[in-house]
Write a protein that holds these residues in place. Structure first.
Motif, PDB file in Angstrom:
ATOM      1  N   THR A 143      32.667  89.766  28.429  1.00 28.38           N
ATOM      2  CA  THR A 143      33.105  89.121  27.192  1.00 28.38           C
ATOM      3  C   THR A 143      34.599  88.810  27.222  1.00 28.38           C
ATOM      4  O   THR A 143      35.388  89.511  27.864  1.00 28.38           O
ATOM      5  N   LEU A 144      34.973  87.735  26.524  1.00 32.47           N
ATOM      6  CA  LEU A 144      36.377  87.403  26.369  1.00 32.47           C
ATOM      7  C   LEU A 144      37.022  88.165  25.218  1.00 32.47           C
ATOM      8  O   LEU A 144      38.246  88.128  25.056  1.00 32.47           O
ATOM      9  N   ARG A 145      36.207  88.839  24.453  1.00 33.41           N
ATOM     10  CA  ARG A 145      36.745  89.609  23.321  1.00 33.41           C
ATOM     11  C   ARG A 145      37.718  90.651  23.862  1.00 33.41           C
ATOM     12  O   ARG A 145      37.406  91.388  24.794  1.00 33.41           O
ATOM     13  N   GLY A 195      43.419  87.613  19.263  1.00 31.08           N
ATOM     14  CA  GLY A 195      43.049  86.315  18.715  1.00 31.08           C
ATOM     15  C   GLY A 195      43.923  85.830  17.576  1.00 31.08           C
ATOM     16  O   GLY A 195      43.729  84.732  17.071  1.00 31.08           O
ATOM     17  N   ARG A 230      38.942  79.593  20.023  1.00 36.34           N
ATOM     18  CA  ARG A 230      38.010  80.406  20.798  1.00 36.34           C
ATOM     19  C   ARG A 230      36.828  80.782  19.930  1.00 36.34           C
ATOM     20  O   ARG A 230      36.963  80.980  18.719  1.00 36.34           O
ATOM     21  N   ASP A 231      35.674  80.882  20.557  1.00 33.39           N
ATOM     22  CA  ASP A 231      34.451  81.317  19.910  1.00 33.39           C
ATOM     23  C   ASP A 231      33.949  82.510  20.713  1.00 33.39           C
ATOM     24  O   ASP A 231      33.313  82.341  21.762  1.00 33.39           O
ATOM     25  N   ASN A 232      34.252  83.699  20.231  1.00 30.82           N
ATOM     26  CA  ASN A 232      33.868  84.900  20.986  1.00 30.82           C
ATOM     27  C   ASN A 232      32.347  85.045  21.076  1.00 30.82           C
ATOM     28  O   ASN A 232      31.837  85.582  22.056  1.00 30.82           O
ATOM     29  N   ASN A 266      31.496  83.068  23.871  1.00 32.41           N
ATOM     30  CA  ASN A 266      32.315  83.387  25.034  1.00 32.41           C
ATOM     31  C   ASN A 266      33.004  82.143  25.599  1.00 32.41           C
ATOM     32  O   ASN A 266      33.049  81.925  26.812  1.00 32.41           O
TER      33      ASN A 266
END
Length: 126
Positions: free
Chosen positions: A28-30, A55, A72-74, A77
């Motif tokens: 994940t990019l989170r 973010g 960004r849309d977590n 991803n």
């Protein structure tokens, strides 16, 4: 390990708009800072913009400020780069990058990021 894949590049007329995407897989990019850099032929890699790990903070390079927007849309991803009022000097290969260790003061430094995509070509022409 994170794999990043950019898409959406292409040819656009001067003054036009283009939105490029970067999809992450493997993790994940989170919690990661995400950034965009670009490189034109014969030039050094240039910072375009970046979004902080939480973010909440986004910064941009002087040459694209007020024209480009990172989002960004977590859940998906995915990171986006919306480019408006494009100029011939925006022509370059655009790379997305991510890193969990990048602190706010280091967002402009390409060496702080861990993962890079292969890039997508953006050509702005009249």
């Amino acid at each position: 390990q994170v794999q990043l894949a950019e898409s959406g590049g292409g040819w656009v007329q001067v003054g036009g708009s283009l939105k490029v995407s970067c999809v992450a897989s493997g993790s994940t990019l989170r919690g990661s800072a995400v950034g965009w850099f670009r490189q034109a032929p014969g030039k050094e890699r240039e910072f375009v913009g970046a979004n902080s790990r939480d973010g909440a903070g986004t910064i941009y390079g002087d040459s694209v400020k007020d024209r480009f927007t990172i989002s960004r849309d977590n859940g998906k991803n995915t990171v986006y780069l919306q480019m408006n009022s494009l100029k011939p000097e925006d022509t370059a290969v655009y790379y997305c990058t991510a890193g969990k260790r990048v602190i706010q003061s280091s967002l402009r430094s390409p060496t702080e990021y861990d993962f890079w995509g292969r890039g997508t070509q953006v050509t702005v022409s009249s």
